[in-house]
Motif scaffolding. Sequence first.
Motif, mmCIF file in Angstrom:
data_model
loop_
_atom_site.group_PDB
_atom_site.id
_atom_site.type_symbol
_atom_site.label_atom_id
_atom_site.label_comp_id
_atom_site.label_asym_id
_atom_site.label_seq_id
_atom_site.Cartn_x
_atom_site.Cartn_y
_atom_site.Cartn_z
ATOM 1 N N TYR A 28 0.846 -1.194 0.000
ATOM 2 C CA TYR A 28 0.000 0.000 0.000
ATOM 3 C C TYR A 28 0.877 1.237 0.000
ATOM 4 O O TYR A 28 2.081 1.158 0.275
ATOM 5 C CB TYR A 28 -0.932 0.014 1.218
ATOM 6 C CG TYR A 28 -0.194 -0.052 2.529
ATOM 7 C CD1 TYR A 28 0.007 -1.271 3.159
ATOM 8 C CD2 TYR A 28 0.317 1.093 3.146
ATOM 9 C CE1 TYR A 28 0.696 -1.351 4.350
ATOM 10 C CE2 TYR A 28 1.003 1.019 4.323
ATOM 11 C CZ TYR A 28 1.193 -0.213 4.926
ATOM 12 O OH TYR A 28 1.896 -0.287 6.097
ATOM 13 N N GLN A 66 0.683 5.453 1.292
ATOM 14 C CA GLN A 66 -0.046 6.486 2.004
ATOM 15 C C GLN A 66 0.427 7.858 1.511
ATOM 16 O O GLN A 66 1.591 8.031 1.131
ATOM 17 C CB GLN A 66 0.202 6.389 3.516
ATOM 18 C CG GLN A 66 -0.317 5.112 4.143
ATOM 19 C CD GLN A 66 -0.144 5.118 5.655
ATOM 20 O OE1 GLN A 66 0.343 6.068 6.241
ATOM 21 N NE2 GLN A 66 -0.586 4.039 6.300
ATOM 22 N N TYR A 113 0.474 12.014 2.665
ATOM 23 C CA TYR A 113 0.345 12.949 3.771
ATOM 24 C C TYR A 113 0.552 14.371 3.249
ATOM 25 O O TYR A 113 1.265 14.605 2.271
ATOM 26 C CB TYR A 113 1.416 12.678 4.847
ATOM 27 C CG TYR A 113 1.220 11.409 5.622
ATOM 28 C CD1 TYR A 113 1.567 10.175 5.079
ATOM 29 C CD2 TYR A 113 0.702 11.431 6.910
ATOM 30 C CE1 TYR A 113 1.393 9.000 5.798
ATOM 31 C CE2 TYR A 113 0.526 10.262 7.645
ATOM 32 C CZ TYR A 113 0.871 9.059 7.076
ATOM 33 O OH TYR A 113 0.690 7.904 7.799
ATOM 34 N N LEU A 154 -4.945 6.472 1.785
ATOM 35 C CA LEU A 154 -4.209 5.228 1.651
ATOM 36 C C LEU A 154 -4.768 4.474 0.455
ATOM 37 O O LEU A 154 -5.983 4.422 0.265
ATOM 38 C CB LEU A 154 -4.343 4.382 2.923
ATOM 39 C CG LEU A 154 -3.653 3.011 2.961
ATOM 40 C CD1 LEU A 154 -3.276 2.663 4.410
ATOM 41 C CD2 LEU A 154 -4.515 1.896 2.395
ATOM 42 N N ARG A 201 -4.280 0.656 -1.623
ATOM 43 C CA ARG A 201 -3.661 -0.669 -1.576
ATOM 44 C C ARG A 201 -3.287 -1.136 -2.974
ATOM 45 O O ARG A 201 -3.789 -0.630 -3.971
ATOM 46 C CB ARG A 201 -4.611 -1.658 -0.903
ATOM 47 C CG ARG A 201 -4.872 -1.322 0.550
ATOM 48 C CD ARG A 201 -5.629 -2.412 1.292
ATOM 49 N NE ARG A 201 -5.656 -2.140 2.725
ATOM 50 C CZ ARG A 201 -6.560 -1.371 3.318
ATOM 51 N NH1 ARG A 201 -7.517 -0.813 2.612
ATOM 52 N NH2 ARG A 201 -6.504 -1.165 4.618
ATOM 53 N N LEU A 232 3.741 14.314 1.007
ATOM 54 C CA LEU A 232 4.644 13.188 1.200
ATOM 55 C C LEU A 232 3.947 11.885 0.841
ATOM 56 O O LEU A 232 2.780 11.699 1.178
ATOM 57 C CB LEU A 232 5.076 13.090 2.666
ATOM 58 C CG LEU A 232 5.612 14.345 3.348
ATOM 59 C CD1 LEU A 232 5.803 14.083 4.838
ATOM 60 C CD2 LEU A 232 6.917 14.761 2.725
ATOM 61 N N LYS A 258 8.034 -1.071 8.674
ATOM 62 C CA LYS A 258 7.547 0.257 8.997
ATOM 63 C C LYS A 258 7.561 1.126 7.752
ATOM 64 O O LYS A 258 8.157 0.794 6.734
ATOM 65 C CB LYS A 258 8.423 0.887 10.093
ATOM 66 C CG LYS A 258 8.456 0.060 11.360
ATOM 67 C CD LYS A 258 7.051 -0.279 11.824
ATOM 68 C CE LYS A 258 7.065 -1.432 12.802
ATOM 69 N NZ LYS A 258 5.725 -2.021 13.005
ATOM 70 N N LEU A 259 6.892 2.281 7.850
ATOM 71 C CA LEU A 259 6.792 3.162 6.699
ATOM 72 C C LEU A 259 8.134 3.790 6.356
ATOM 73 O O LEU A 259 8.895 4.175 7.247
ATOM 74 C CB LEU A 259 5.796 4.283 6.970
ATOM 75 C CG LEU A 259 4.311 3.935 6.978
ATOM 76 C CD1 LEU A 259 3.497 5.179 7.275
ATOM 77 C CD2 LEU A 259 3.888 3.319 5.657
ATOM 78 N N PHE A 305 9.334 7.087 4.078
ATOM 79 C CA PHE A 305 8.743 8.281 3.487
ATOM 80 C C PHE A 305 9.588 8.804 2.338
ATOM 81 O O PHE A 305 10.825 8.749 2.386
ATOM 82 C CB PHE A 305 8.620 9.390 4.537
ATOM 83 C CG PHE A 305 7.498 9.194 5.497
ATOM 84 C CD1 PHE A 305 7.625 8.341 6.583
ATOM 85 C CD2 PHE A 305 6.291 9.862 5.324
ATOM 86 C CE1 PHE A 305 6.583 8.156 7.474
ATOM 87 C CE2 PHE A 305 5.242 9.682 6.212
ATOM 88 C CZ PHE A 305 5.380 8.822 7.280
ATOM 89 N N GLY A 306 8.908 9.336 1.306
ATOM 90 C CA GLY A 306 9.604 10.095 0.295
ATOM 91 C C GLY A 306 9.994 11.454 0.859
ATOM 92 O O GLY A 306 9.578 11.825 1.958
#
Lengths: 116, 112
Positions: free
Chosen positions: B32, B34, B36, B49, B51, B89, B99-100, B102-103
Amino acid sequence: NAGVTQTPKFRILKIGQSMTLQCTQDMNHNYMYWYRQDPGMGLKLIYYSVGAGITDKGEVPNGYNVSRSTTEDFPLRLELAAPSQTSVYFCASSYSTTGRGSQPQHFGDGTRLSIL
Amino acid sequence: SQKIEQNSEALNIQEGKTATLTCNYTNYSPAYLQWYRQDPGRGPVFLLLIRENEKEKRKERLKVTFDTTLKQSLFHITASQPADSATYLCASPKSSGDKLTFGTGTRLAVRP
Protein backbone atom coordinates in the motif's frame (compact mmCIF):
# COMPACT_ATOMS: atom_id res chain seq x y z
CA ASN A 1 -8.79 15.55 21.73
CA ALA A 2 -5.24 16.88 21.81
CA GLY A 3 -3.86 14.05 19.61
CA VAL A 4 -0.06 13.85 19.76
CA THR A 5 1.63 16.49 21.90
CA GLN A 6 5.36 17.18 21.76
CA THR A 7 7.41 19.35 24.11
CA PRO A 8 9.43 21.49 23.89
CA LYS A 9 8.74 23.10 20.51
CA PHE A 10 12.23 24.58 20.24
CA ARG A 11 15.50 23.94 22.02
CA ILE A 12 19.14 24.90 21.66
CA LEU A 13 21.71 22.59 23.21
CA LYS A 14 25.45 22.76 23.57
CA ILE A 15 27.58 19.86 22.33
CA GLY A 16 27.72 17.14 24.96
CA GLN A 17 24.56 18.17 26.80
CA SER A 18 21.67 15.78 27.22
CA MET A 19 17.95 16.25 27.02
CA THR A 20 14.65 14.42 26.72
CA LEU A 21 12.07 15.16 24.07
CA GLN A 22 8.61 14.47 25.41
CA CYS A 23 5.75 12.89 23.46
CA THR A 24 2.30 11.97 24.69
CA GLN A 25 -0.83 10.82 22.87
CA ASP A 26 -4.43 10.57 24.05
CA MET A 27 -5.83 8.32 21.31
CA ASN A 28 -5.02 5.01 23.04
CA HIS A 29 -2.76 4.04 20.12
CA ASN A 30 -0.51 1.10 20.84
CA TYR A 31 2.13 2.00 18.21
CA MET A 32 4.36 5.05 18.64
CA TYR A 33 7.27 6.33 16.54
CA TRP A 34 10.08 8.87 16.59
CA TYR A 35 11.32 10.41 13.34
CA ARG A 36 13.84 13.06 12.45
CA GLN A 37 13.38 15.29 9.42
CA ASP A 38 16.33 17.00 7.79
CA PRO A 39 16.05 19.34 4.77
CA GLY A 40 15.78 17.35 1.54
CA MET A 41 16.13 14.03 3.37
CA GLY A 42 12.61 13.08 4.31
CA LEU A 43 11.47 11.51 7.55
CA LYS A 44 13.84 8.92 9.02
CA LEU A 45 12.63 6.48 11.68
CA ILE A 46 14.73 6.58 14.86
CA TYR A 47 12.86 4.24 17.22
CA TYR A 48 9.40 2.78 17.49
CA SER A 49 7.27 0.96 20.05
CA VAL A 50 4.43 -1.52 19.55
CA GLY A 51 3.22 -1.23 23.12
CA ALA A 52 4.16 -0.38 26.69
CA GLY A 53 7.46 -1.98 27.62
CA ILE A 54 8.44 -2.80 24.02
CA THR A 55 10.77 -0.68 21.89
CA ASP A 56 12.84 -1.34 18.79
CA LYS A 57 15.39 0.43 16.63
CA GLY A 58 14.52 2.13 13.40
CA GLU A 59 16.77 3.28 10.58
CA VAL A 60 18.87 5.84 12.48
CA PRO A 61 18.97 4.92 16.23
CA ASN A 62 22.57 5.82 17.08
CA GLY A 63 22.88 8.54 19.71
CA TYR A 64 19.30 8.13 20.94
CA ASN A 65 17.40 6.11 23.52
CA VAL A 66 13.72 5.60 24.21
CA SER A 67 11.45 4.09 26.83
CA ARG A 68 7.75 3.23 26.87
CA SER A 69 6.46 2.77 30.40
CA THR A 70 2.87 3.73 29.55
CA THR A 71 0.64 3.59 26.47
CA GLU A 72 0.46 7.38 26.36
CA ASP A 73 4.11 8.45 26.67
CA PHE A 74 7.16 7.79 24.49
CA PRO A 75 10.10 10.05 25.43
CA LEU A 76 13.24 10.29 23.29
CA ARG A 77 16.56 10.79 25.07
CA LEU A 78 19.72 12.37 23.65
CA GLU A 79 22.60 11.55 25.98
CA LEU A 80 25.57 13.39 24.40
CA ALA A 81 24.30 15.93 21.92
CA ALA A 82 26.27 16.27 18.68
CA PRO A 83 25.90 18.80 15.84
CA SER A 84 24.72 15.97 13.56
CA GLN A 85 21.62 15.69 15.75
CA THR A 86 20.44 19.15 14.77
CA SER A 87 17.09 18.41 13.19
CA VAL A 88 13.33 18.54 13.55
CA TYR A 89 12.01 15.61 15.56
CA PHE A 90 8.51 14.26 15.08
CA CYS A 91 6.62 11.83 17.25
CA ALA A 92 3.74 9.84 15.76
CA SER A 93 1.26 7.22 16.86
CA SER A 94 -1.09 4.74 15.22
CA TYR A 95 -3.26 1.73 15.91
CA SER A 96 -1.66 -1.63 15.27
CA THR A 97 -0.32 -2.08 11.74
CA THR A 98 -0.64 -5.86 11.77
CA GLY A 99 -2.93 -7.46 9.28
CA ARG A 100 -3.60 -6.75 5.66
CA GLY A 101 -3.66 -3.00 5.71
CA SER A 102 -1.98 -0.23 7.57
CA GLN A 103 -3.22 2.40 9.91
CA PRO A 104 -2.50 6.08 9.28
CA GLN A 105 0.02 7.73 11.55
CA HIS A 106 -0.89 10.79 13.59
CA PHE A 107 1.96 13.25 14.07
CA GLY A 108 2.79 15.90 16.60
CA ASP A 109 4.02 19.31 15.45
CA GLY A 110 7.65 18.57 16.13
CA THR A 111 10.56 19.73 18.27
CA ARG A 112 13.13 21.91 16.52
CA LEU A 113 16.50 21.12 18.03
CA SER A 114 19.78 22.92 17.37
CA ILE A 115 23.08 21.63 18.72
CA LEU A 116 25.80 24.30 18.84
CA SER B 1 18.56 -0.61 -3.60
CA GLN B 2 14.96 -0.05 -2.57
CA LYS B 3 13.84 3.54 -2.99
CA ILE B 4 10.76 5.68 -2.78
CA GLU B 5 11.17 8.95 -4.63
CA GLN B 6 9.29 12.18 -5.17
CA ASN B 7 10.15 15.13 -7.36
CA SER B 8 12.13 17.51 -5.18
CA GLU B 9 11.34 20.48 -7.40
CA ALA B 10 8.37 22.56 -6.33
CA LEU B 11 5.22 22.41 -8.41
CA ASN B 12 3.71 25.81 -9.18
CA ILE B 13 0.21 25.94 -10.63
CA GLN B 14 -2.62 28.39 -11.16
CA GLU B 15 -5.67 28.30 -8.92
CA GLY B 16 -8.43 26.15 -10.40
CA LYS B 17 -6.08 23.81 -12.25
CA THR B 18 -5.40 20.19 -11.36
CA ALA B 19 -2.18 19.50 -9.48
CA THR B 20 -0.53 16.13 -10.10
CA LEU B 21 2.26 14.88 -7.87
CA THR B 22 4.28 11.74 -8.50
CA CYS B 23 5.67 9.05 -6.21
CA ASN B 24 7.92 6.38 -7.73
CA TYR B 25 9.30 3.28 -6.05
CA THR B 26 12.07 0.95 -7.20
CA ASN B 27 13.17 -2.60 -6.40
CA TYR B 28 10.22 -3.49 -4.19
CA SER B 29 6.46 -3.92 -4.34
CA PRO B 30 4.57 -2.10 -1.58
CA ALA B 31 1.33 -3.55 -0.31
CA TYR B 32 0.00 0.00 0.00
CA LEU B 33 0.94 3.65 -0.27
CA GLN B 34 -0.05 6.49 2.00
CA TRP B 35 -0.15 10.20 1.20
CA TYR B 36 0.35 12.95 3.77
CA ARG B 37 0.20 16.74 3.73
CA GLN B 38 2.72 18.82 5.68
CA ASP B 39 2.42 22.55 6.29
CA PRO B 40 5.46 24.65 7.32
CA GLY B 41 6.23 24.20 11.00
CA ARG B 42 3.68 21.41 11.41
CA GLY B 43 3.68 17.64 11.44
CA PRO B 44 2.42 15.57 8.49
CA VAL B 45 -1.31 14.92 8.30
CA PHE B 46 -2.66 11.71 6.76
CA LEU B 47 -4.75 12.15 3.62
CA LEU B 48 -5.28 8.86 1.76
CA LEU B 49 -4.21 5.23 1.65
CA ILE B 50 -4.33 3.08 -1.49
CA ARG B 51 -3.66 -0.67 -1.58
CA GLU B 52 -1.90 -2.61 -4.33
CA ASN B 53 -5.16 -4.13 -5.55
CA GLU B 54 -6.84 -0.71 -5.86
CA LYS B 55 -6.24 1.33 -8.97
CA GLU B 56 -7.81 4.54 -7.71
CA LYS B 57 -9.04 6.14 -4.48
CA ARG B 58 -10.95 9.42 -4.12
CA LYS B 59 -11.72 11.79 -1.28
CA GLU B 60 -13.47 15.03 -2.13
CA ARG B 61 -11.08 16.91 -4.50
CA LEU B 62 -8.28 14.39 -3.97
CA LYS B 63 -7.56 11.36 -6.11
CA VAL B 64 -4.76 8.82 -5.78
CA THR B 65 -3.82 6.17 -8.33
CA PHE B 66 -1.54 3.17 -7.95
CA ASP B 67 0.09 1.64 -11.03
CA THR B 68 2.06 -1.48 -10.10
CA THR B 69 3.33 -1.83 -13.68
CA LEU B 70 4.85 1.65 -13.75
CA LYS B 71 5.75 1.36 -10.04
CA GLN B 72 4.16 4.71 -9.47
CA SER B 73 1.45 6.49 -7.51
CA LEU B 74 -0.06 9.76 -8.69
CA PHE B 75 -1.74 12.23 -6.34
CA HIS B 76 -4.19 14.65 -7.93
CA ILE B 77 -5.86 17.74 -6.47
CA THR B 78 -8.63 19.01 -8.72
CA ALA B 79 -9.83 22.64 -8.70
CA SER B 80 -6.77 23.57 -6.69
CA GLN B 81 -6.87 26.47 -4.22
CA PRO B 82 -4.14 28.56 -2.59
CA ALA B 83 -5.02 26.76 0.67
CA ASP B 84 -3.78 23.53 -0.96
CA SER B 85 -0.23 24.95 -0.94
CA ALA B 86 1.86 22.60 1.19
CA THR B 87 4.38 19.78 0.94
CA TYR B 88 2.92 16.38 0.08
CA LEU B 89 4.64 13.19 1.20
CA CYS B 90 4.15 9.63 0.03
CA ALA B 91 5.07 6.66 2.20
CA SER B 92 5.05 2.88 1.99
CA PRO B 93 6.49 -0.16 3.75
CA LYS B 94 9.43 -1.72 1.91
CA SER B 95 8.42 -5.23 2.93
CA SER B 96 5.51 -6.96 4.58
CA GLY B 97 5.22 -5.93 8.20
CA ASP B 98 7.88 -3.28 7.76
CA LYS B 99 7.55 0.26 9.00
CA LEU B 100 6.79 3.16 6.70
CA THR B 101 9.50 4.71 4.55
CA PHE B 102 8.74 8.28 3.49
CA GLY B 103 9.60 10.09 0.30
CA THR B 104 11.27 13.50 0.57
CA GLY B 105 8.06 15.28 -0.40
CA THR B 106 7.03 17.66 -3.16
CA ARG B 107 6.12 21.24 -2.40
CA LEU B 108 3.00 22.52 -4.13
CA ALA B 109 2.38 26.24 -4.57
CA VAL B 110 -1.03 27.32 -5.90
CA ARG B 111 -1.10 30.96 -7.00
CA PRO B 112 -4.33 32.97 -7.04
